[in-house]
Design a protein around this motif. Sequence first.
Motif, mmCIF file in Angstrom:
data_model
loop_
_atom_site.group_PDB
_atom_site.id
_atom_site.type_symbol
_atom_site.label_atom_id
_atom_site.label_comp_id
_atom_site.label_asym_id
_atom_site.label_seq_id
_atom_site.Cartn_x
_atom_site.Cartn_y
_atom_site.Cartn_z
ATOM 1 N N ALA A 1 17.327 48.373 63.504
ATOM 2 C CA ALA A 1 16.853 47.342 62.702
ATOM 3 C C ALA A 1 15.581 47.366 61.627
ATOM 4 C CB ALA A 1 16.015 46.480 64.350
ATOM 5 N N GLY A 2 16.005 46.983 60.543
ATOM 6 C CA GLY A 2 14.754 46.337 59.644
ATOM 7 C C GLY A 2 15.365 47.276 58.444
ATOM 8 N N ILE B 1 23.990 46.435 53.035
ATOM 9 C CA ILE B 1 23.388 45.616 53.843
ATOM 10 C C ILE B 1 21.835 45.644 54.143
ATOM 11 C CG2 ILE B 1 23.807 44.650 55.817
ATOM 12 C CD1 ILE B 1 26.103 46.243 56.395
ATOM 13 N N ASN B 2 20.820 44.612 53.668
ATOM 14 C CA ASN B 2 19.832 44.606 54.064
ATOM 15 C C ASN B 2 18.833 44.629 55.368
ATOM 16 O OD1 ASN B 2 19.196 46.588 51.665
ATOM 17 N ND2 ASN B 2 18.809 44.963 49.904
ATOM 18 N N SER B 3 17.836 44.726 55.963
ATOM 19 C CA SER B 3 17.131 44.413 57.106
ATOM 20 C C SER B 3 18.177 43.967 57.748
ATOM 21 C CB SER B 3 16.818 42.691 56.564
ATOM 22 O OG SER B 3 15.786 42.879 55.182
ATOM 23 N N LEU B 4 19.384 45.464 58.211
ATOM 24 C CA LEU B 4 19.789 44.769 59.662
ATOM 25 C C LEU B 4 19.263 44.746 60.820
ATOM 26 C CD1 LEU B 4 21.764 48.528 58.844
ATOM 27 C CD2 LEU B 4 22.894 46.613 58.687
ATOM 28 N N GLU B 5 20.336 43.699 61.490
ATOM 29 C CA GLU B 5 19.946 43.346 62.354
ATOM 30 C C GLU B 5 21.399 43.600 63.728
ATOM 31 O OE1 GLU B 5 20.714 39.976 62.021
ATOM 32 O OE2 GLU B 5 19.023 39.510 60.995
ATOM 33 N N PRO B 6 20.780 44.061 64.878
ATOM 34 C CA PRO B 6 21.093 44.826 65.863
ATOM 35 C C PRO B 6 22.931 43.417 66.016
ATOM 36 C CG PRO B 6 19.330 44.698 67.170
ATOM 37 C CD PRO B 6 19.481 44.159 65.793
ATOM 38 N N TYR C 1 46.755 45.239 51.751
ATOM 39 C CA TYR C 1 46.142 46.378 52.909
ATOM 40 C C TYR C 1 44.410 46.283 52.947
ATOM 41 C CZ TYR C 1 49.538 47.518 49.253
ATOM 42 O OH TYR C 1 51.179 47.124 48.480
ATOM 43 N N TRP C 2 44.656 47.534 54.412
ATOM 44 C CA TRP C 2 43.350 47.509 54.659
ATOM 45 C C TRP C 2 42.985 49.150 54.828
ATOM 46 C CZ3 TRP C 2 40.006 43.776 56.788
ATOM 47 C CH2 TRP C 2 40.727 42.085 56.261
ATOM 48 N N GLY C 3 41.551 49.675 55.441
ATOM 49 C CA GLY C 3 41.784 50.550 55.278
ATOM 50 C C GLY C 3 40.951 51.376 56.713
ATOM 51 N N LYS C 4 40.767 52.129 56.413
ATOM 52 C CA LYS C 4 39.878 52.925 58.326
ATOM 53 C C LYS C 4 38.351 52.115 58.188
ATOM 54 C CE LYS C 4 43.200 56.315 59.247
ATOM 55 N NZ LYS C 4 43.180 57.303 60.429
ATOM 56 N N GLY C 5 38.112 51.465 59.378
ATOM 57 C CA GLY C 5 36.698 51.058 59.406
ATOM 58 C C GLY C 5 35.796 52.341 59.077
ATOM 59 N N THR C 6 34.416 51.796 59.200
ATOM 60 C CA THR C 6 33.070 52.600 58.754
ATOM 61 C C THR C 6 32.420 51.665 60.451
ATOM 62 O OG1 THR C 6 31.818 53.803 58.366
ATOM 63 C CG2 THR C 6 32.291 52.058 56.991
ATOM 64 N N GLN C 7 32.485 53.015 61.604
ATOM 65 C CA GLN C 7 31.110 52.882 61.737
ATOM 66 C C GLN C 7 29.700 51.991 61.460
ATOM 67 O OE1 GLN C 7 32.119 51.124 65.704
ATOM 68 N NE2 GLN C 7 30.152 50.032 65.240
ATOM 69 N N VAL C 8 29.115 51.146 61.592
ATOM 70 C CA VAL C 8 27.578 50.612 61.729
ATOM 71 C C VAL C 8 27.158 50.360 63.206
ATOM 72 C CG1 VAL C 8 25.769 49.379 60.854
ATOM 73 C CG2 VAL C 8 27.993 49.872 59.543
ATOM 74 N N THR C 9 26.244 51.352 63.537
ATOM 75 C CA THR C 9 25.718 50.866 64.551
ATOM 76 C C THR C 9 24.054 50.454 64.481
ATOM 77 O OG1 THR C 9 26.782 52.457 66.152
ATOM 78 C CG2 THR C 9 24.860 51.672 67.224
ATOM 79 N N VAL C 10 23.518 49.330 64.553
ATOM 80 C CA VAL C 10 21.842 49.348 64.786
ATOM 81 C C VAL C 10 21.089 48.868 65.889
ATOM 82 C CG1 VAL C 10 20.406 47.482 63.657
ATOM 83 C CG2 VAL C 10 22.435 47.230 62.661
ATOM 84 N N SER C 11 20.377 49.641 66.064
ATOM 85 C CA SER C 11 19.641 49.961 67.532
ATOM 86 C C SER C 11 17.986 48.779 66.837
ATOM 87 C CB SER C 11 18.790 51.338 67.332
ATOM 88 O OG SER C 11 18.373 52.165 66.771
ATOM 89 N N SER C 12 18.288 48.475 68.680
ATOM 90 C CA SER C 12 16.981 47.471 68.738
ATOM 91 C C SER C 12 15.296 48.720 68.208
ATOM 92 C CB SER C 12 17.325 46.789 69.093
ATOM 93 O OG SER C 12 17.273 47.020 70.777
#
Length: 116
Positions: free
Chosen positions: A14-15, A78-83, A105-116
């Motif tokens: 986070a952050g 993406i700045n100041s990421l939050e959970p 049209y859609w692409g496969k996604g990319t996972q974003v995981t934000v830890s606290s």
Amino acid sequence: DVQLQASGGGLVQAGGSLRLSCAASGFTFDAWAIGWFRQAPGKEREGVSCIGHNDRNTYYEGRFTISGDGKNTVYLQINSLEPEDTAVYFCAADLGGECDLTMKYWGKGTQVTVSS
């Protein structure tokens, strides 16, 4: 065929910040919109930002910054990421200037995981 490839996701505290990329190909017309969307676990997919595929400008939208290189690659910073930002992030494309969940049209996604 139009193809989209999102990348740049990962695990971040986070952050922190991340820069996602969406590489698009197969456009046969100039007037395409590329949008970023995300879907968190147990939630509906939602729109994040939108830009023309050949737009070289940078747009600041709170913690999100969208930009393009004018050559079919679009970035989402993406700045100041939050959970609460934890989600699969997708890019999508369609003719015209609007971005919404009906984009063709859609692409496969990319996972974003934000830890606290």
